[in-house]
Design an enzyme around this catalytic site. Structure first.
Site, PDB file in Angstrom:
ATOM      1  CD  GLU A 185      -1.693  -0.015   3.563  1.00 48.86           C
ATOM      2  OE1 GLU A 185      -2.857   0.101   3.157  1.00 48.86           O
ATOM      3  OE2 GLU A 185      -1.420  -0.034   4.767  1.00 48.86           O
ATOM      4  CD  GLU A 395      -3.847  -5.313   3.478  1.00 43.80           C
ATOM      5  OE1 GLU A 395      -4.538  -4.560   4.195  1.00 43.80           O
ATOM      6  OE2 GLU A 395      -2.600  -5.339   3.509  1.00 43.80           O
TER       7      GLU A 395
HETATM    8  C1  NOJ Z   1      -3.429  -2.119   5.618  1.00 47.20           C
HETATM    9  C2  NOJ Z   1      -2.129  -2.782   5.942  1.00 47.20           C
HETATM   10  O1  NOJ Z   1      -1.509  -3.365   4.837  1.00 47.20           O
HETATM   11  C3  NOJ Z   1      -2.224  -3.741   7.092  1.00 47.20           C
HETATM   12  O2  NOJ Z   1      -0.963  -3.806   7.666  1.00 47.20           O
HETATM   13  C4  NOJ Z   1      -3.306  -3.314   8.057  1.00 47.20           C
HETATM   14  O3  NOJ Z   1      -3.326  -4.122   9.192  1.00 47.20           O
HETATM   15  C5  NOJ Z   1      -4.646  -3.373   7.347  1.00 47.20           C
HETATM   16  N1  NOJ Z   1      -4.606  -2.625   6.126  1.00 47.20           N
HETATM   17  C6  NOJ Z   1      -5.832  -2.934   8.181  1.00 47.20           C
HETATM   18  O4  NOJ Z   1      -5.674  -1.636   8.626  1.00 47.20           O
END
Ligand code: NOJ
EC number: 3.2.1.21
Length: 505
Positions: A185, A395
């Site tokens: 991300e 994700e």
């Molecule tokens: C983004 C991240 O990649 C991850 O580390 C995080 O726990 C989740 N989304 C949820 O916030």
């Protein structure tokens, strides 16, 4: 009371599922990958074992009172048990990240044999169970020694060190790993870490919200973003020159993407939304596809936005075989001064973007409203604006209060609505090739520590054995993946009532 709640659940499921036609796993292409994800610092624990050294995330989490990843779900010791759970669930792919400071404790140079063995064993275990690894190289956890030595991602020295780390990973694991994401991300990592100061290493300009010890929100996010693109492109070039013909894998960069829609149908809000898309999506995607930053950013950020040399531009352009999308929420965008969900800092990324962003509904930290059209909008926009690249949704998922119930029906509704959105996007021509639920199991959360979790397996963090227990969502995903759950049918409700007797913690 029970009947009332069942009726309520039924109505909600109806609402969620009426968004798309009935579907099952079999409506997706056979080679589409359904998986679930974790990351090294959030899942492994064992932070001081077998030669691992601290990362910036260890330092950051220990600097405030929101828990840390010292032990977390103990994936380092319990990986075999977890892979067994994944196999029982029918996961087709598992996305995890490699802890740089476990593999190469000094950041560069000697490889730690025990770190190497851990990842080899994990990959072997996945292979035995027919689960494809999707490996992220960088997930917020720079070796602290590199941060101390030269400031990490804001220094161009990172390009060489990251490429050398990637080289070790390709060489050691590439025979069995066919999907690589270089950086997790990247957009929100840069914003959170160098503009807002809320994620490691926690840099920002002095402001009234967060007390950062160092940083410059006007310049560092753009510098870090630039170095990320160059480091990604350098690792990708290396992969293509040295490994791809033999290993036949793909390498991509992932961005965090909000769904973005104009708040009103005014021309001004439409323009504001285009500008927000240029900042949030185009910032990294335009260089990856066309070799330069969006005009909207060049105009506003001016000389604070680094400039690509001709050679760099050519190297960055076309360096991603796929784009990874990390998506959770959708926002409205407006030009009119409104209470924005982001703190209005006097400088930095949001100030430069110059729009106000409003929540689409009642989403709070504990209950996120599913807005699947947000994801469809992103996929359509990328298809149209960036030559329809292959995409993996790396994700998506929903946080809930951690110690509440195993009966996470809201999470199921959320996930199934988004899987429906992916199917719609594919029908509309998007080249989306995979979907990963965040997260496979409860773990240490980036912003909320252990108060909320996204896991399909509950972990009892008070138990030294870190006992795992499936939530309803684990049963639901199993049924969806083996094709016995039809999303617009009564199956979920059946599952729900079968489960209710055994759902208390
Ligand atoms: C983004 C991240 O990649 C991850 O580390 C995080 O726990 C989740 N989304 C949820 O916030």
């Amino acid at each position: 009371m029970k009947h009332f709640s069942l009726l309520f659940i039924f109505l909600v499921i109806l609402l969620a599922t009426s968004y798309s036609d009935a579907f099952t796993r079999n409506n997706f292409p056979k080679d589409f990958l359904f998986g679930s994800a974790t990351s090294a610092y959030q899942w492994e624990g064992a932070v001081a074992e077998d030669g691992r050294t601290p990362s910036v995330w260890d330092t950051f989490s220990h600097s405030y009172n929101r828990g840390n990843g010292d032990i977390t779900s103990d994936g380092y010791h319990k990986y075999k048990e977890d892979v067994k759970l994944m196999a029982e669930m029918g996961l087709e792919s598992f996305r995890f990240s490699i802890s740089w400071s476990r593999l190469i404790p000094n950041g560069r140079g000697l490889v730690n044999p025990k770190g190497l063995l851990f990842y080899k064993n994990l990959i072997k275990e996945l292979k035995i169970h027919g689960i494809k690894p999707h490996v992220t190289l960088y997930h917020y956890d720079l070796p602290q020694c590199l941060e101390d030595e030269y400031g990490g991602w804001i220094n161009r020295k990172i390009i060489e060190d990251f490429t050398a780390f990637a080289d070790v990973c390709f060489r050691e694991f590439g025979e069995d790993v066919k999907l690589w994401t270089t950086i997790n991300e990247a957009t929100i990592f840069v914003i959170g870490s160098y503009d807002q100061g809320i994620s490691p290493p926690g840099h920002c300009s002095p402001n009234k919200f967060i007390n950062c010890t160092t940083g410059n929100s006007s310049t560092e996010p753009y510098l870090a973003g630039h170095n990320i693109l160059l480091a990604h492109a350098s690792a990708s070039k290396l992969y293509k020159l040295k490994y791809k013909s033999k290993q036949r894998g793909s390498i991509g960069l992932s961005i965090f993407a909000f769904g973005l829609f104009p708040y009103t149908n005014s021309k001004e809000d439409e323009i504001a939304t285009q500008r927000a898309k240029a900042f949030f999506y185009g910032w990294l995607l335009k260089p990856l596809v066309f070799g330069d930053y969006p005009d909207e950013m060049k105009k506003t950020v001016g000389s604070r936005l680094p400039v690509f040399s001709k050679e760099e531009s050519e190297q960055v352009k076309g360096s991603s075989d796929f784009i990874g999308i990390i998506h959770y929420l959708t926002l409205y965008v407006t030009n009119q001064p409104s209470p924005s969900i982001f703190p209005s800092m006097s400088e930095g990324f949001y100030k430069d973007m110059g729009v106000y962003m409003i929540s689409t509904g009642n989403s709070s930290f504990l209950a996120w409203e599913a807005t699947p059209w947000g994801l469809e909008g992103i996929l359509e926009y990328i298809k149209q604006s960036y030559n329809n690249p292959p995409i993996y949704i790396l994700e998506n998922g929903m946080p809930m209060e951690r110690v509440s119930t195993l009966q996470d029906t809201q999470r199921i509704e959320f996930i199934q609505a988004y899987i429906g959105a992916v199917l719609n996007a594919i029908k509309n021509g998007s080249d989306t090739r995979g979907y990963f639920v965040w997260s496979m199991i409860d773990l240490y959360e980036l912003l909320t520590g252990y108060t909320t979790s996204f896991g399909m397996y509950y972990v009892n963090f008070s138990d030294p054995g870190r006992k795992r227990t499936p939530k309803l969502s684990a049963f639901w995903y199993t049924g969806f993946l083996n094709g016995t759950i039809d999303i617009a049918s009564q199956d979920t409700i059946q599952l729900q009532s079968n489960f209710s007797g055994s759902s208390s913690l």
